[in-house]
Design an enzyme around this catalytic site. Structure first.
Site, PDB file in Angstrom:
ATOM      1  N   SER A 113       7.604  -4.903  -1.562  1.00  0.00           N
ATOM      2  CA  SER A 113       8.205  -3.994  -0.518  1.00  0.00           C
ATOM      3  C   SER A 113       9.403  -3.460  -1.272  1.00  0.00           C
ATOM      4  O   SER A 113      10.068  -4.046  -2.379  1.00  0.00           O
ATOM      5  CB  SER A 113       8.708  -5.100   0.460  1.00  0.00           C
ATOM      6  OG  SER A 113       9.948  -4.599   1.157  1.00  0.00           O
TER       7      SER A 113
ATOM      8  N   TYR B   1      10.191   2.251   2.175  1.00  0.00           N
ATOM      9  CA  TYR B   1      11.047   2.645   3.192  1.00  0.00           C
ATOM     10  C   TYR B   1      11.849   3.895   3.076  1.00  0.00           C
ATOM     11  O   TYR B   1      12.506   3.928   1.991  1.00  0.00           O
ATOM     12  CB  TYR B   1      12.017   1.336   3.432  1.00  0.00           C
ATOM     13  CG  TYR B   1      11.314   0.231   4.095  1.00  0.00           C
ATOM     14  CD1 TYR B   1      10.610   0.288   5.424  1.00  0.00           C
ATOM     15  CD2 TYR B   1      11.614  -1.158   3.606  1.00  0.00           C
ATOM     16  CE1 TYR B   1       9.929  -0.845   6.028  1.00  0.00           C
ATOM     17  CE2 TYR B   1      11.070  -2.233   4.406  1.00  0.00           C
ATOM     18  CZ  TYR B   1      10.432  -2.033   5.306  1.00  0.00           C
ATOM     19  OH  TYR B   1      10.007  -2.998   5.959  1.00  0.00           O
TER      20      TYR B   1
ATOM     21  N   THR C 266       5.721   2.652   5.038  1.00  0.00           N
ATOM     22  CA  THR C 266       5.720   1.834   6.361  1.00  0.00           C
ATOM     23  C   THR C 266       6.489   2.743   7.313  1.00  0.00           C
ATOM     24  O   THR C 266       7.612   3.427   7.183  1.00  0.00           O
ATOM     25  CB  THR C 266       6.635   0.503   6.168  1.00  0.00           C
ATOM     26  OG1 THR C 266       5.692  -0.385   5.255  1.00  0.00           O
ATOM     27  CG2 THR C 266       6.851   0.011   7.481  1.00  0.00           C
TER      28      THR C 266
ATOM     29  N   LYS D 100       1.318   2.692   6.590  1.00  0.00           N
ATOM     30  CA  LYS D 100       1.265   1.377   7.329  1.00  0.00           C
ATOM     31  C   LYS D 100       2.015   1.290   8.592  1.00  0.00           C
ATOM     32  O   LYS D 100       3.138   1.959   8.449  1.00  0.00           O
ATOM     33  CB  LYS D 100       1.916   0.214   6.222  1.00  0.00           C
ATOM     34  CG  LYS D 100       1.821  -1.259   6.773  1.00  0.00           C
ATOM     35  CD  LYS D 100       2.385  -1.923   5.874  1.00  0.00           C
ATOM     36  CE  LYS D 100       2.235  -3.455   6.195  1.00  0.00           C
ATOM     37  NZ  LYS D 100       3.512  -3.716   7.250  1.00  0.00           N
TER      38      LYS D 100
ATOM     39  N   HIS E 183       3.220  -4.703  12.490  1.00  0.00           N
ATOM     40  CA  HIS E 183       4.363  -5.436  11.566  1.00  0.00           C
ATOM     41  C   HIS E 183       4.398  -7.216  12.096  1.00  0.00           C
ATOM     42  O   HIS E 183       5.514  -7.626  11.931  1.00  0.00           O
ATOM     43  CB  HIS E 183       5.745  -4.809  11.860  1.00  0.00           C
ATOM     44  CG  HIS E 183       6.565  -4.848  10.607  1.00  0.00           C
ATOM     45  ND1 HIS E 183       6.672  -3.804   9.875  1.00  0.00           N
ATOM     46  CD2 HIS E 183       7.427  -5.795  10.065  1.00  0.00           C
ATOM     47  CE1 HIS E 183       7.549  -4.116   8.891  1.00  0.00           C
ATOM     48  NE2 HIS E 183       8.043  -5.297   8.997  1.00  0.00           N
TER      49      HIS E 183
END
Length: 423
Positions: free
Chosen positions: A140, A164, A190, A283, A307
């Site tokens: 992440s 992100y 995402t 995603k 999520h």
């Protein structure tokens, strides 16, 4: 019981994961015992016991009153496996291929941020386990260890980078360059978390690590663009770590800044240019319309995910979304799955409904919180053993054998639970 001398052990391309069961049955004779029970409810309870309240809430909180989480779990029950008998499962294998990468199983580590709140070794331990087991690891961009350190820890492993996307284009490009330079083989954007959902327990105790004890994390503190932004704002991260953490999340990563489909060609173009054409994935896709749009834009893969119920309360179950999306675009794009997975049977069902790959999250997070790298390794080896044994007991020796004929699906009906707070 698994035969430790089965010739298949030398023939298959992956370890005979199921032998773990035999080893654990024998272990008490040598006064050896597993670090903890891998049954999901017991695993969850042990993690709650070991973690701080803040760590526990961050690992377990869902949006609203958990309706989407409940939908995820009940959707798995609706689809039931049809075992086949008198199939040669002696010669079985869990191996799969994703974007040309050979992996030991169709099971990977979902991207989860700030792993240091679960254990001091954080993402480093998870990257080690993924490397050792030849499983896909996804880091992440809200992680607590740097992209570079995690890439090094993962070594020759297969790893994706979850982005992100910053509203600051220079910041976004810096992340892409760092991910490519550190050996990440695909980019996964995402799309469902421009803003955190309302999660009652987290809000009640002000539980947001980026504003408190973990602040920026090494990903931000090792980024030249972000360090320049701190300098421009007059923030010294050593003296004002919480202000630096707030700037990292509120202005340089994602908090409240949404992007649209119009931005996707720009991001894909730059990632493919930087990486030499490596895959670009989205995603958080849950609607057929969005899946079709991804195909139209030339996206390489999508992860059907809500999520894990953490973003929109009362949303469609991820598994139900998967079924519809595979019907619509499953032959045009690589469809992967995430959300609500707790068992090998859950993995099997997602594969049967058309997913090419399945990500898991909370299981390994809880293992990390209980016993660090040992905990992650135990949880994942147990899941792999369960999957291997399920292949044998249900009569599906190869991953490619698992399709919709393997399921009997009950009709979709609305069931009001007595409590939505289920595992």
């Amino acid at each position: 019981m698994c035969d430790p001398n089965n010739p298949n052990i030398k023939e298959r391309t992956t370890p005979q994961w199921g032998l773990l069961q035999r080893e654990m049955f024998w272990a008490p004779n040598e006064r050896q015992f597993p670090p903890f029970n891998s049954e999901p409810d017991k695993l969850k309870a042990k993690a709650q016991e070991r973690l701080t309240q803040a760590g526990w809430y961050y690992s377990s909180c869902n949006a609203g009153i958990n309706w989407t989480h409940y939908a995820n779990r009940t959707a798995f029950y609706r689809h039931q496996i049809i075992p086949r008998m008198l199939i040669d499962t002696n010669a079985r294998d869990s191996a799969t291929t994703l974007f040309g990468h050979k992996l030991a199983a169709p099971i990977g580590f979902a991207p989860i941020g700030i792993n240091r709140i679960y254990h001091p070794t954080g993402e480093i331990s998870v990257a080690h386990v993924a490397r050792d087991l030849n499983l896909l690891y996804c880091l992440s961009s809200a992680g607590s260890y740097s992209i570079e350190d995690v890439g090094e820890a993962n070594g020759q492993g297969i790893r994706f980078f979850q982005l992100y996307q910053s509203p600051d284009d220079e910041q976004a490009l810096s992340m892409l360059r760092r991910a490519h330079a550190s050996g990440f083989q695909a980019l996964m954007l995402t799309t469902d978390t421009w803003q955190l959902a309302w999660r009652h327990n987290d809000v009640d105790m002000g539980n947001y690590a980026f504003y408190h004890e973990h602040a920026v994390g090494d990903i931000g503190l090792n980024d030249s663009v972000f360090l320049q932004r701190l300098k421009e704002a007059g923030i010294d991260p050593d003296k004002e770590p919480k202000k630096a953490g707030a700037k990292w999340m509120d202005e340089n990563i994602w908090h409240g800044h949404s992007h649209t489909w119009a931005k996707m060609p720009w991001l894909m173009k730059h990632w493919r240019s930087i990486s030499g054409g490596k895959p670009f994935c989205l995603k958080g896709i849950q609607s057929v319309a969005d899946a079709k749009k991804a195909v139209e834009l030339g996206v390489d893969g999508i992860v059907v995910s809500n999520h894990a119920g953490r973003q929109v309360d009362g949303a469609i179950a991820s598994l139900d979304a998967l079924e519809k999306i595979v019907d619509a675009v499953g032959d045009k794009i690589v469809v992967m799955y995430d959300s609500g997975v707790r068992t090998a049977a859950d993995v099997f069902k997602a594969l049967a409904l058309g997913a090419k790959f399945v990500f898991i999250g909370r299981l390994w997070v809880w293992g990390l919180g209980i016993a660090g790298e040992t905990g992650v390794d135990h949880v994942i080896r147990a899941l792999l053993a369960e999957f291997d044994i399920l292949q044998e007991c249900s009569g599906y020796p190869k991953v490619d054998d698992i399709n919709r004929d393997a399921l009997d699906s009950l009709p979709r009906v609305a069931i009001m639970p007595s409590s939505p707070t289920i595992t």
